[in-house]
Design a protein around this motif. Structure first.
Motif, PDB file in Angstrom:
ATOM      1  N   SER A 195      16.593   2.499  19.980  1.00  0.00           N
ATOM      2  CA  SER A 195      16.780   1.138  19.481  1.00  0.00           C
ATOM      3  C   SER A 195      17.798   0.381  20.340  1.00  0.00           C
ATOM      4  O   SER A 195      17.691  -0.829  20.521  1.00  0.00           O
ATOM      5  CB  SER A 195      17.201   1.150  18.008  1.00  0.00           C
ATOM      6  N   SER A 196      18.778   1.104  20.897  1.00  0.00           N
ATOM      7  CA  SER A 196      19.737   0.371  21.727  1.00  0.00           C
ATOM      8  C   SER A 196      19.126  -0.013  23.075  1.00  0.00           C
ATOM      9  O   SER A 196      19.460  -1.051  23.630  1.00  0.00           O
ATOM     10  CB  SER A 196      21.058   1.128  21.883  1.00  0.00           C
ATOM     11  N   ALA A 210      16.223  -6.759  25.424  1.00  0.00           N
ATOM     12  CA  ALA A 210      16.239  -8.155  24.967  1.00  0.00           C
ATOM     13  C   ALA A 210      17.468  -8.885  25.497  1.00  0.00           C
ATOM     14  O   ALA A 210      17.410 -10.052  25.891  1.00  0.00           O
ATOM     15  CB  ALA A 210      16.207  -8.195  23.446  1.00  0.00           C
ATOM     16  N   GLU A 211      18.603  -8.173  25.514  1.00  0.00           N
ATOM     17  CA  GLU A 211      19.853  -8.779  25.983  1.00  0.00           C
ATOM     18  C   GLU A 211      19.747  -9.106  27.476  1.00  0.00           C
ATOM     19  O   GLU A 211      20.226 -10.152  27.931  1.00  0.00           O
ATOM     20  CB  GLU A 211      21.023  -7.824  25.684  1.00  0.00           C
ATOM     21  N   PRO A 213      25.259  -2.064  24.545  1.00  0.00           N
ATOM     22  CA  PRO A 213      25.362  -1.187  23.376  1.00  0.00           C
ATOM     23  C   PRO A 213      26.365  -0.061  23.622  1.00  0.00           C
ATOM     24  O   PRO A 213      26.598   0.325  24.764  1.00  0.00           O
ATOM     25  CB  PRO A 213      23.950  -0.614  23.227  1.00  0.00           C
ATOM     26  N   SER A 214      26.934   0.450  22.550  1.00  0.00           N
ATOM     27  CA  SER A 214      27.896   1.526  22.726  1.00  0.00           C
ATOM     28  C   SER A 214      27.263   2.889  22.511  1.00  0.00           C
ATOM     29  O   SER A 214      27.908   3.910  22.627  1.00  0.00           O
ATOM     30  CB  SER A 214      29.082   1.339  21.786  1.00  0.00           C
ATOM     31  N   VAL A 215      25.994   2.894  22.152  1.00  0.00           N
ATOM     32  CA  VAL A 215      25.267   4.159  22.077  1.00  0.00           C
ATOM     33  C   VAL A 215      24.007   4.042  22.920  1.00  0.00           C
ATOM     34  O   VAL A 215      23.604   2.954  23.305  1.00  0.00           O
ATOM     35  CB  VAL A 215      24.837   4.526  20.629  1.00  0.00           C
ATOM     36  N   ASP A 264      25.970   1.433  16.066  1.00  0.00           N
ATOM     37  CA  ASP A 264      26.330   0.307  16.918  1.00  0.00           C
ATOM     38  C   ASP A 264      26.119  -0.973  16.109  1.00  0.00           C
ATOM     39  O   ASP A 264      25.058  -1.169  15.525  1.00  0.00           O
ATOM     40  CB  ASP A 264      25.404   0.318  18.145  1.00  0.00           C
ATOM     41  N   THR A 271      30.322   4.297  26.731  1.00  0.00           N
ATOM     42  CA  THR A 271      29.100   4.596  25.998  1.00  0.00           C
ATOM     43  C   THR A 271      29.246   5.929  25.268  1.00  0.00           C
ATOM     44  O   THR A 271      29.562   6.940  25.896  1.00  0.00           O
ATOM     45  CB  THR A 271      27.900   4.677  26.964  1.00  0.00           C
ATOM     46  N   TYR A 272      29.015   5.901  23.976  1.00  0.00           N
ATOM     47  CA  TYR A 272      29.129   7.126  23.201  1.00  0.00           C
ATOM     48  C   TYR A 272      27.902   8.009  23.436  1.00  0.00           C
ATOM     49  O   TYR A 272      26.776   7.556  23.292  1.00  0.00           O
ATOM     50  CB  TYR A 272      29.260   6.800  21.703  1.00  0.00           C
ATOM     51  N   ARG A 273      28.139   9.236  23.847  1.00  0.00           N
ATOM     52  CA  ARG A 273      27.032  10.193  24.030  1.00  0.00           C
ATOM     53  C   ARG A 273      27.158  11.267  22.959  1.00  0.00           C
ATOM     54  O   ARG A 273      28.208  11.888  22.815  1.00  0.00           O
ATOM     55  CB  ARG A 273      27.090  10.858  25.408  1.00  0.00           C
ATOM     56  N   TYR A 277      18.135  -4.910  15.766  1.00  0.00           N
ATOM     57  CA  TYR A 277      18.885  -3.750  16.248  1.00  0.00           C
ATOM     58  C   TYR A 277      19.814  -3.212  15.160  1.00  0.00           C
ATOM     59  O   TYR A 277      19.850  -2.005  14.881  1.00  0.00           O
ATOM     60  CB  TYR A 277      19.677  -4.148  17.488  1.00  0.00           C
ATOM     61  N   ASP A 312      20.343   5.089  22.459  1.00  0.00           N
ATOM     62  CA  ASP A 312      19.154   5.645  21.814  1.00  0.00           C
ATOM     63  C   ASP A 312      18.010   4.650  21.983  1.00  0.00           C
ATOM     64  O   ASP A 312      18.191   3.614  22.619  1.00  0.00           O
ATOM     65  CB  ASP A 312      19.429   5.990  20.337  1.00  0.00           C
ATOM     66  N   ASN A 318      26.123  -8.281  26.472  1.00  0.00           N
ATOM     67  CA  ASN A 318      26.530  -7.281  25.497  1.00  0.00           C
ATOM     68  C   ASN A 318      25.913  -5.932  25.870  1.00  0.00           C
ATOM     69  O   ASN A 318      24.732  -5.856  26.186  1.00  0.00           O
ATOM     70  CB  ASN A 318      26.045  -7.707  24.110  1.00  0.00           C
ATOM     71  N   GLU A 359      16.003  -0.810  23.413  1.00  0.00           N
ATOM     72  CA  GLU A 359      15.181  -1.972  23.042  1.00  0.00           C
ATOM     73  C   GLU A 359      16.030  -3.240  22.966  1.00  0.00           C
ATOM     74  O   GLU A 359      15.675  -4.287  23.490  1.00  0.00           O
ATOM     75  CB  GLU A 359      14.633  -1.710  21.638  1.00  0.00           C
ATOM     76  N   PHE A 360      17.190  -3.084  22.293  1.00  0.00           N
ATOM     77  CA  PHE A 360      18.112  -4.212  22.179  1.00  0.00           C
ATOM     78  C   PHE A 360      18.584  -4.659  23.560  1.00  0.00           C
ATOM     79  O   PHE A 360      18.640  -5.847  23.876  1.00  0.00           O
ATOM     80  CB  PHE A 360      19.320  -3.808  21.317  1.00  0.00           C
ATOM     81  N   TYR A 402      16.942 -10.584  17.784  1.00  0.00           N
ATOM     82  CA  TYR A 402      16.966  -9.199  18.267  1.00  0.00           C
ATOM     83  C   TYR A 402      18.267  -8.476  17.911  1.00  0.00           C
ATOM     84  O   TYR A 402      18.291  -7.246  17.817  1.00  0.00           O
ATOM     85  CB  TYR A 402      16.615  -9.100  19.760  1.00  0.00           C
TER      86      TYR A 402
END
Lengths: 386, 467, 261
Positions: free
Chosen positions: A134-135, A141-142, A128-130, B163, A298-300, B185, A132, A126, A137-138, B181
């Motif tokens: 937190s993404s 983990a992914e 992320p689509s943004v 997201d 990816t959204y910027r 998120y 930042d 997966n 960090e996510f 996680y």
């Protein structure tokens, strides 16, 4: 053109035309190949697992048939073709396949792939689509979950040292690609766009060390060239998604253009960004794949608050490349049904206008059957800017 | 023919329930309400998308959501989307992209160019937003691209993109391994939204109010589930045609008392109809499932056409964006944001465990099988809208997989040796093709010919069914 | 003695059959033209004159096909899917899968040998994978549609044709011709591409043997051959395959009389 040149380019041509040739040989020697689609799959983790990443391609020369029995025709034609070849068994030498969240077509068809193909390993990453904190960090983990799933598959731990080593060789590969792109700066370029795309495509079917070796040989070969394989012509930039075949570029060059730079997935988008060394390797990878790969998916955030400022930041890499490679005209090549790129067409057009670079936007269906139509348009475009 | 369709005013669709008939005015009131709110300037209005589990946050801060998919759907239903689609095309967007987004962008660009609503804008038009909340998810690319593209024409309107991923089903993985996680998120993303909205509205979030609103929508979720399960009755009291109206409170009005009350009324109405033995169709012969795809909004009368052939639709996978919370096993938490994130994950992984238990199954396929049995379904109908990959890629595969692992229909066939043999066959299915709002992709003659053939097939199966 | 009519008004060609208790008394085919009502009238007149009967002799008429709703004198309208199954079952009772190649659509259906349909599928709306492409190519090559099959079978070196889409096929054909490809090889390539597309449509609902091919496209020997090669087994083609739906309609008309009796 000396004999030696034809020798190494013959190897490239052979890998290009018989895509997967080397993988089949090495499989016989016990190596495991893991297929992937899209630039967003972190190849370093596959390499670190002891397996070899292998970019799964489509074919513009092969009509889509079997694939259509399982997948809608509203999927982007490039992806449909890749799926079609896969269900026809062309990639049965693979041990597994990794699909990332690159677009809806990839997400929505994951079951069709994972239930329909005879591989023992499947994984979905997966993305992320943004972008930042937190993404990231996510995504760390992914990617760690991806690492664990590969460990489970191979039965071997993937250590930080393995990852660092893999990051190092993949970065080397990217340095070599940069060096090859340097050869395009001459006018006319020392390496044609056709040769370069063929080389990069061949490279994506090889273990990374072999790919490095191949690129070295090509580099030596091209550096030793007295003159360009092309006649001087308009310096053309190719913008778009994945172009894993030479047809469009060859067409441009046959009609007198010189393809000198690009943002395509099988080109600069994929090969230019490098991974930071030092620090946590997974975290470095998540920063490369999410932060540095400039994909419309990816959204910027628009930090400028103006449209001009927004496109200058979203497409700034294009501006830099066009300067660096002295681009005189650009082709925006987008597949029909591609939402991520499709929604950017007007903004990209505006951006090229701001750069004062003439643009030919093309929407195509990934089939050599349309070459005739493309020819007319490309010819007119080259005449216009030539 | 296409010309004729565009000019012809759509006929008002007959609904089976009074509740469904009350939806039209409700939507109109809602659209004009956003225009009024903007004019008065008391509340902020924001473009946004359905199915983001963020309504509670919006409403707790008094932000008025403008559902841009809804407005595009309205243009489609009024057969007035073409001029906005053409405008988007002339701006350089391909017609192969999401037509909701094209319609919205075409409309926005026109409104911005004029400095006022385009002429004869449907229901007064779509209001200029104060900001836009887009949402990258694991599904729907246009959600993070649409507003970005619209911003070209209104660069002063900020976007906040949240997201909201969920773990995709992978056969050999227990999704619980990664839920932690994902949850962390999503919580951070939703908190980011709260901070953005607080900044825009200059208000502080009242978490007690938010908790109440979350509680209200939870209760509404369960109520919707109970209400829709009543449609298992034979004859079926309410079909998919009506559900394409009652999707409005589910998707556009969640976290409001009005939505809750709507389903209280609908539930009562359905119970009464069941007691009277009143069905969606007078003489119910076939029970069909709308098994995938958004509807062609300009052709909802096709549901009545099905009805006229004795076919009822007791269940649909589309827009039933709720699942019973008591069957989800959500972790307890006092923090409403944490709860929203768990509910999000609970909804998307709802069928995962069941799917793992049946060889060859998969969540979407599992849902089809469960509902075929619960609602006693005779056939599956799907719609492939060419412009939307989000909801329409994977449908063919689902039918293929369904046919492979689930063969509920016994028939006698003449075997190779000439003797009668009992064999089991898959449920018949029909795929209709057109689009959500692009009417040029639709042919009424072709669609109805397909429906005729399908109904004749159902008839043929019913008469040949082995006992 | 009862007499019944089956009339199939297709988007390009119209077909009709007149039956009595024993069998067919005659059939007729003509272009559908722009006025389906008129075509239907003319069809009826032709069929009656072939059988030497008058309007009053006809007990029942079933209409089918794209323009069936404009056959105002029909007693019943049936979908062509059901008519095709009926028609094929009467001629080829061992057929379980029927592929009908028409002008606008290719249709695939599964049947049980008694004429009841279990499932069916139609090709997409862009006329890809339908007979339309053959008409387009015939025009480009300046040959008659009925010559295509024989020409294709004479091919020595089939061209790899990439598209089954009628729009792209035209430009692809033209660009191939400019590369001095022969008509025969071009047609063989086109047949191959079209057959592959038809096959993948059929695979979507599953193919059970035996397979029958009907409709105007089944008159094209090159296309039938290409599909045989792709599937790797024989394909049944009834006599007058373009008449199948009309025949099925007539049989349905006759059967419903028997049931009423």
């Amino acid at each position: 053109m000396g004999d030696k040149q034809s020798h190494i380019f013959d190897t490239v041509k052979n890998y290009y035309n018989n895509y997967g040739l080397r993988a089949k040989e090495l499989k016989g020697e016990g190596k495991q190949f893991i297929g992937y689609v899209c630039s967003l799959v972190p190849l370093e983790i596959i390499t670190a697992s002891g397996c070899t990443p292998f970019r799964v391609r489509g074919s513009v020369h092969e009509p889509i048939t079997r694939g259509d029995t399982l997948l809608e025709t509203i999927v982007c034609p490039y992806y449909r073709s890749v799926f079609d070849l896969s269900v026809k068994g062309k990639y049965n030498f693979l041990s597994g396949l990794v699909i990332p969240h690159g677009c809806d077509s990839m997400v929505r068809s994951f079951s069709a792939w994972s239930y329909g193909l005879p591989f023992s390993y499947f994984h979905f990453v997966n993305i992320p689509s943004v972008c930042d904190e937190s993404s990231l960090e996510f995504f760390d983990a992914e990617l760690d979950a991806f690492r664990k799933s590969l460990e489970k598959f191979t039965g071997k731990a993937i250590t930080e040292e393995h990852l660092r080593q893999a990051i190092r060789v993949h970065n080397e590969n990217r340095d070599k690609v940069r060096a090859l792109y340097e050869m395009r700066k001459a006018d006319p370029p020392l390496i044609s766009g056709t040769e370069l795309t063929m080389t990069l495509t061949a490279g994506s079917s090889l273990p990374i060390e072999e790919s490095n070796g191949l690129f070295d040989q090509i580099l030596t070969e091209v550096k030793g060239r007295g003159k360009s394989p092309l006649k001087k012509g308009p310096r053309i930039f190719i913008d778009g998604a994945c172009l894993d075949n030479i047809e469009l570029i060859k067409l441009v060059e046959e009609l007198g253009g010189n393809v000198v730079a690009d943002t395509i997935c099988n080109g600069a988008r994929d090969h230019f960004p490098k991974t930071e060394m030092g620090g946590d390797p997974i975290s470095a990878l998540s920063r490369r794949y999410l932060g540095k790969i400039n994909c419309p998916k990816t959204y910027r955030e628009n930090k400028a608050g103006t449209f001009e400022g927004d496109i200058a930041s979203r497409f700034g890499d294009i501006g830099a490349y066009t300067k660096e490679y002295k681009v005189e005209g650009a082709i925006l090549y987008v597949y029909k049904y591609c939402d991520p790129f499709g929604f950017e067409v007007p903004a990209r057009k505006a951006y090229y206008q701001s750069l004062n670079i003439p643009l030919l936007p093309l929407e195509d269906v990934y089939s050599s059957g349309t070459i005739g139509q493309l020819r007319t348009r490309v010819q007119a475009f080259l005449e216009m800017i030539g | 023919m296409a010309e004729e369709q565009k000019e012809a005013k759509p006929k008002k669709r007959m609904t089976a329930t009074k509740a469904a008939a009350s939806i039209g005015p409700m939507v109109k009131e809602f659209i004009t309400g956003t225009l009024q709110a903007k004019a008065e300037g008391k509340y902020k209005v924001a473009y946004t998308f359905i199915v983001c589990h963020h309504e509670e946050i919006f409403r707790a801060l008094d932000v008025i959501p403008v559902w841009t998919e809804n407005f595009a759907g309205i243009c489609g239903a009024k057969r007035d989307a073409e001029r906005f689609l053409q405008r988007a095309e002339s701006l350089g967007f391909s017609r192969s992209l999401c037509t909701y987004a094209l319609c919205g962008i075409g409309f926005d660009q026109w409104r911005e160019e004029l400095g006022q609503m385009p002429p004869e804008a449907p229901w007064g038009g779509q209001v200029r937003p104060d900001f836009m909340i887009s949402s990258g998810q694991i599904l729907c690319d246009p959600r993070s691209k649409w507003y970005q593209a619209s911003q070209q024409f209104m660069p002063d309107v900020p976007i906040y993109n949240i997201d909201l991923p969920y773990p995709l089903f992978q056969e050999n993985r227990d999704h619980r391994e990664v839920l932690g996680y994902y949850h962390q998120y999503i919580v951070k993303q939703l908190r980011g939204l709260v901070a953005f909205l607080e900044e825009q509205t200059k208000k502080k979030m009242d978490y007690d109010r938010l908790r109440e609103l979350v509680n209200l929508s939870d209760r509404t979720w369960n109520l919707i589930d109970e209400t829709y399960k009543l449609r298992r009755a034979a004859p079926c009291p309410m079909g998919t045609g009506d559900a394409m109206n009652t999707m409005v409170p589910i998707n556009f009005m969640m976290a409001t008392q009005k939505a809750y009350d709507f389903f209280v009324d609908l539930k009562k109405e359905l119970e009464e109809k069941i007691a009277r033995g009143e069905g969606e169709v007078e003489n119910e012969k076939y029970r069909l499932m709308w098994g995938g795809g958004l509807p062609a909004w300009y052709a909802l009368n096709d549901f009545n056409y099905f009805n006229s052939k004795g076919a009822s639709f007791p269940v649909e996978t589309t827009y039933r964006m709720v699942a019973p919370l008591n069957e989800m096993d959500l972790p307890e938490t006092k923090d409403p944001i944490e709860h929203l994130a768990w509910r999000w994950l609970g909804y998307w992984t709802f069928w995962y465990d069941k799917a793992k238990k049946r060889p060859g199954s998969e969540p979407d396929v599992e849902r089809l099988i469960n509902w075929i049995e619960e609602y006693k379904i005779d056939g599956v109908v799907m719609h492939e809208a060419f412009s939307c990959r989000t909801w329409h890629v994977g449908l063919i595969w689902q039918l293929h997989q369904l046919a492979k692992i689930y063969k509920p229909i016994p028939v006698y066939m003449i075997g190779k040796g000439g003797q009668k043999e009992k064999v089991y066959r898959e449920l018949p299915s029909l795929i209709l093709e057109s689009d959500i709002i692009d009417i040029t992709s639709y042919s009424e003659v072709d669609t109805r010919n397909k429906i005729d053939a399908f109904v004749e097939t159902l008839e043929s199966i019913q008469s040949n069914r082995a006992t | 003695m009862v007499f019944v009519l089956g009339i199939d008004i297709g988007s390009a060609q119209s077909k009709g059959v007149i039956l009595d208790d024993q069998g067919s008394l005659g059939s007729f085919e003509c272009a559908s033209g722009g006025d389906f009502k008129l075509t239907a009238e003319r069809m009826r007149e032709e069929l009656l004159s072939r059988a030497g009967r008058s309007v009053d002799d006809i007990s029942r008429t079933v209409a089918t096909g794209y323009g069936s709703k404009l056959v105002i004198f029909a007693d019943e309208i049936k979908s062509d899917i059901v008519c095709l199954a009926k028609g094929v079952s009467s001629q080829l009772p061992t057929a379980r899968t029927v592929i009908d190649i028409g002008d606008l659509y290719t249709k695939v259906l599964r049947t049980d040998g008694n004429g009841s349909v279990h499932s069916f599928i139609l090709s997409g709306k862009c006329a890809g994978g339908s007979g339309r492409i053959l008409q387009v190519i015939a025009r480009v090559l300046q040959v008659r549609v009925d010559e295509i099959g024989e020409l294709s079978l004479k091919s020595k070196k089939r061209v790899e044709f990439n598209t089954g889409c009628a729009v792209f096929a035209e430009t692809e054909a033209i660009s191939r011709l400019s590369q001095e490809v022969t008509k025969e090889d071009l047609l063989a390539g086109l047949h191959r591409a079209l057959a592959a597309q038809i096959n993948s449509l059929a695979e979507r609902i599953g193919v059970e043997q035996e397979v029958a091919m009907v409709g105007g496209g089944a008159r094209d020997a090159g296309l039938v051959q290409a599909l045989k090669e792709i599937r790797g087994h024989d394909i049944l083609v009834p006599p007058n395959p373009y008449m199948t739906a009309a025949l099925g309609a007539a049989i349905i008309a006759r059967e419903s009389l028997t049931i009423q009796d």
